[in-house]
Write an enzyme that holds these catalytic residues in place. Sequence first.
Site, PDB file in Angstrom:
ATOM      1  CB  CYS A 279      -0.971  -0.049   1.185  1.00 34.33           C
ATOM      2  SG  CYS A 279      -2.330   1.117   1.057  1.00 34.33           S
TER       3      CYS A 279
ATOM      4  CG  HIS B 292      -3.307  -3.682   3.411  1.00 31.98           C
ATOM      5  ND1 HIS B 292      -2.362  -2.955   4.099  1.00 31.98           N
ATOM      6  CD2 HIS B 292      -3.982  -2.800   2.654  1.00 31.98           C
ATOM      7  CE1 HIS B 292      -2.472  -1.672   3.781  1.00 31.98           C
ATOM      8  NE2 HIS B 292      -3.451  -1.549   2.902  1.00 31.98           N
TER       9      HIS B 292
ATOM     10  CD  GLU C 277      -0.525  -5.432   5.979  1.00 28.25           C
ATOM     11  OE1 GLU C 277      -0.455  -6.028   4.894  1.00 28.25           O
ATOM     12  OE2 GLU C 277      -0.830  -4.227   6.066  1.00 28.25           O
TER      13      GLU C 277
END
Lengths: 227, 78
Positions: A89, A198, A200
């Site tokens: 990002c 994302h 994560e």
Amino acid sequence: MSATLTVGVVTFPGSLDDRDAARAVTASGATAVSLWHGDTDLKGVDAVVLPGGFSYGDYLRGGAIARFSPVVAEVIRAANDGMPVLGICNGFQVLCEAHLLPGALVRNAGLRFICRDQQLTVENASTRWTSGYTEGETITIPVKHGEGRYVATADTIAELEAEGRVAFRYQGGNPNGALNDIAGITNAAGNVVGLMPHPEHAIDLLTGPSADGLTMFTSVLKSLVAA
Amino acid sequence: MARVIVDVMPKPEILDPQGQAIARALPSLGFDNVTSVRQGKRFEIEVDGGDPLDVANRAAEAMLANPVIEDFTVRIED
């Protein structure tokens, strides 16, 4: 998986997802090392993650100020020497501003901030960060951004496509108008990868739509062990 | 002390959704003749010493504009 492998996670003023990124590193079996934007060395880490957020308030352009921070100078040097670097990002924006990856990320075509679970096609499963996937595999991880529309010159897009350097492509609807549905790309060497979604945030079914994102973090560890 | 103006605009081929949104809103205020809006940035830079235009040019190339998506012009303020 060796516990001695260390992955640095950079925190800029305005980073949001550094803690989730560190958590993903830990879940993958490595040791997460915090790096600060003012650091002038990378503390001997084996790989680096530039996390999401709004570094320096997104002033000027997303990633434009962070790109000149001391730690990014070291990341650029290390990346050019082959160290694996993942930009997520805002981290992807930093990598583009730093010219480690081509192109730029601009305001979403619909002007809205998009936050949703997003299907992606893994287009390149041979980079340091994607080797645990299968080419053509569909994964689901969250997107959340207002400036994620990938753009580049027609020549650059053609080059990325011809060289198989589109790492991830949006599937089931392009959230931001990115050219060629591009969600993430890799450099020619395959050690630097940037993507808007994302990984994560998708390492555990308890809190994410899948655990598909964890494979990015385990992929790099396997590549480091093999190296 | 010279004041230099740097105007940064999205390249013509880059979609400018902000400008488009403004262009769509203006007719509702009675601005029926507006056919297009592009939104950019203006920087006012004060330079003390050296060649102010050269300094601003290099600053624009290095940081103020992203050449992938933006063009810029530099001029001394009248």
